[in-house]
Design an enzyme around this catalytic site. Structure first.
Site: not given
Ligand code: URA
Length: 238
Positions: A105
């Site tokens: 993310d």
């Molecule tokens: N899980 C998440 O919620 N975000 C990420 O960036 C990676 C795994």
């Protein structure tokens, strides 16, 4: 057997763009079979000649592999109409053909592999391979044994099927808790949704490893380095 130019060999191994590897050569950092070589056009035979940069042996790689310590604020994509991408951390000369293996993310930091090796990327991301990914999360609330059991059993996070069993390790427990979470799948926002499901929303998230590849302390957020031959070899065993 015909050789390839030394600057091409070094660039293919991920040591930099052609311009950058010429600088390394100029500085006398590169040896071929123990002899310092400064000429970029010198021919080397992959698999026969021993090429070193400083102390490190540089094996011949058809593909390029980089370990990035992703900072927050960038998206894991090669291009985006609105957001800055992780590719922007790489000089123009290195960007061609590489892409992030999977997504973190925008606000997640930590290990991100970038490569032009589509086959390896496909294997690492295949839902059938169950490659382990380890995350460190700071969450709001006291994580406890009940949460550990829930993670181990698999959680209903609103998808068609519950999550695969995941390991939850409690590193520091308090009003906020620091935990390590090991997943063997990669659903959208998975860590955040799992933590939210047990009522402890994620405040900060960092990926520490993907399969055999681990984030190391040498990289600050925003920095990257080529994978070593050993790291590439171990990843390909997956
Ligand atoms: N899980 C998440 O919620 N975000 C990420 O960036 C990676 C795994």
């Amino acid at each position: 057997m015909k050789g390839i130019r030394l600057d091409k060999y070094l660039a293919q191994a991920g040591l930099g763009s052609r311009t950058q590897v010429k600088e390394l050569l100029k500085k006398g950092k590169v040896t071929v079979n123990g002899q310092e070589v400064r000429r970029p056009e010198e021919k080397v035979i992959p698999g026969e000649d021993t090429v070193c940069c400083g102390e490190e042996t540089v094996g011949h790689q058809e593909h390029r592999y980089y370990l990035l310590n992703k900072p927050a604020g960038l998206v894991s994509a090669t291009e985006d109409s609105r957001e800055r991408t992780v590719l922007e951390l790489f000089p123009q000369g290195l960007r061609r053909g590489i892409f992030p293996v999977g997504r973190l993310d925008k606000d997640t930091v930590g290990l991100l592999l970038l490569t032009d090796d589509g086959e390896l990327a496909h294997r690492l991301l295949s839902p059938r391979k169950h490659v382990e990914k380890v995350y460190e999360a700071l969450v709001d609330g006291q994580m406890n044994q009940e949460d550990q059991r829930a993670f181990a059993q698999g959680l209903d996070i609103g998808d068609d099927t519950p999550t695969r069993p995941a390991r939850l390790e409690l590193c520091q427990v308090g009003e906020q808790s620091l935990v390590r979470i090991t997943l063997t799948e990669g659903r959208y926002h998975q860590v955040k949704r799992m933590c939210q499901t047990v009522g402890k929303p994620v405040i900060k998230l960092k990926r520490l490893s993907m399969g055999s590849l681990k984030l190391d302390d040498s990289l600050r957020e925003g920095e990257y380095r080529p994978l070593t031959e050993e790291e590439i070899g171990r990843l390909k065993e997956c």
